[in-house]
Design an enzyme around this catalytic site. Structure first.
Site, PDB file in Angstrom:
ATOM      1  N   GLN A  55       0.831  -1.205   0.000  1.00  0.00           N
ATOM      2  CA  GLN A  55       0.000   0.000   0.000  1.00  0.00           C
ATOM      3  C   GLN A  55       0.868   1.259   0.000  1.00  0.00           C
ATOM      4  OE1 GLN A  55      -3.377   0.355   0.050  1.00  0.00           O
ATOM      5  NE2 GLN A  55      -3.824   2.294   1.033  1.00  0.00           N
ATOM      6  N   HIS A 138       0.889  12.740   0.743  1.00  0.00           N
ATOM      7  CA  HIS A 138      -0.328  12.335   1.473  1.00  0.00           C
ATOM      8  C   HIS A 138      -0.528  13.242   2.708  1.00  0.00           C
ATOM      9  CE1 HIS A 138      -3.305   9.799   3.353  1.00  0.00           C
ATOM     10  NE2 HIS A 138      -3.057   8.742   2.610  1.00  0.00           N
ATOM     11  N   ASP A 183     -13.431   9.514   0.554  1.00  0.00           N
ATOM     12  CA  ASP A 183     -12.157   9.057  -0.003  1.00  0.00           C
ATOM     13  C   ASP A 183     -12.260   9.137  -1.522  1.00  0.00           C
ATOM     14  OD1 ASP A 183      -9.738   7.914  -0.570  1.00  0.00           O
ATOM     15  OD2 ASP A 183     -10.093   6.035   0.500  1.00  0.00           O
ATOM     16  N   GLU A 242      -4.369  15.738  -0.817  1.00  0.00           N
ATOM     17  CA  GLU A 242      -3.095  15.201  -1.291  1.00  0.00           C
ATOM     18  C   GLU A 242      -2.864  15.561  -2.756  1.00  0.00           C
ATOM     19  OE1 GLU A 242      -3.306  10.949  -0.479  1.00  0.00           O
ATOM     20  OE2 GLU A 242      -4.827  11.351   1.055  1.00  0.00           O
TER      21      GLU A 242
END
Length: 293
Positions: A55, A138, A183, A242
């Site tokens: 990830q 991020h 998200d 981000e």
């Protein structure tokens, strides 16, 4: 300003009053194999699970070194505090991602308190092969309360909804507000995005170059409880916006270099709404989206 060699990771950025502007979880773990939860993790060479790696890729889980002899950066250094870091792949990295690269990162703090990150990634493959990657800064912003925050600059844009198998939608609101988990990957975004914190009367301005996409994320309560390195109620005090390159991966031929810039500033909201020049972008000269040389 505080930067860890672990992850090339900025964990602190304060205003002139000493108030912290980046969120770091009280449960953050500052050693391998976990990435530091908060601050500005660097997602490279893969964002999220857009590929076969772990990830968000491995850069945020490696120990970087100080670059004592960096080539000239396109960032003015007059009266600016900065540090240069470099990451090169280990033999273990080359087994999981068989590409040779040099990743140079400059983290700089301007006299006015703006935080600037400049990433330069070069393909150093000797075999003549190009490589492609996705990328994100991020950034976790520290806020008063998620219910008091709105994100402006992404209106009418298409986005991929990570909560709906990345189905594509068009943003309908005049700003993004938070009432549940969110998200999303916004596509083809402008070079400037604003995060307005009504309670603090503070606006974060995100300026970016070479990074066409923007991720907006808040885990909300259920996901917060499921994360071991994140407090159950901490979602109320953070939002991630981000700067990223995701939808169209960046491809570099051997010898080519890509530059991705992020500039963060925090201004009083009254100043932002009244006087901030909407046309001003990074250093008054936008990094072209085709930022490969």
């Amino acid at each position: 300003m505080l930067v860890y060699l672990y992850g090339g990771h900025v964990t602190s950025w304060k205003d002139e009053h000493g108030d912290e502007l980046l969120f770091v979880s009280n449960k953050a773990i500052f050693k391998p194999p976990k990435a530091i939860r908060g601050g500005i993790p660097i997602c490279f060479p893969q964002f999220s699970n857009f590929g076969n790696l772990e990830q968000h890729g491995f850069a945020r889980n490696r120990v970087w070194t100080i670059d004592t002899d960096p080539p000239p950066f396109p960032v003015p250094t007059t009266n600016t505090a900065y540090i240069d870091l470099i990451l090169k792949p280990t033999e273990e990295d080359l087994k999981i991602w068989p590409h040779s690269f040099e990743y140079r990162l400059r983290v700089a703090l301007s006299p006015g308190g703006d935080l600037m990150l400049t990433s330069r990634i070069r393909n150093t493959n000797a075999d003549g092969k190009p490589f492609s990657f996705t990328f994100a800064y991020h950034t976790y912003f520290k806020i008063s309360d998620i219910s008091e925050v709105r994100v402006e600059g992404l209106e009418t844009l298409d986005y991929l909804d990570n909560l709906q198998d990345r189905a594509r939608f068009t943003e309908q609101g005049d700003a993004i507000v938070f009432e549940s988990e969110l998200d999303r990957i916004y596509l083809g975004t402008p070079s400037k995005i604003a995060i307005i914190d009504h309670e603090k009367k503070r606006t974060f301005v995100v300026r970016k170059g070479g990074l066409p996409d923007a991720v907006v994320w808040n885990p909300w309560d259920k996901k917060a409880k499921a994360m071991s390195d994140f407090g159950d109620d901490e979602y109320k005090r953070m939002v991630c916006v981000e700067a990223a390159a995701i939808e169209k991966p960046v491809t570099l031929k051997p010898g080519e270099e890509w530059t991705g810039k992020l500039e963060l500033s925090a201004v009083p909201s009254s100043y932002y709404s009244g006087q901030l020049d909407p046309d001003r972008v990074i250093q008054d000269s936008s990094v072209p989206e085709d930022s490969i040389s």
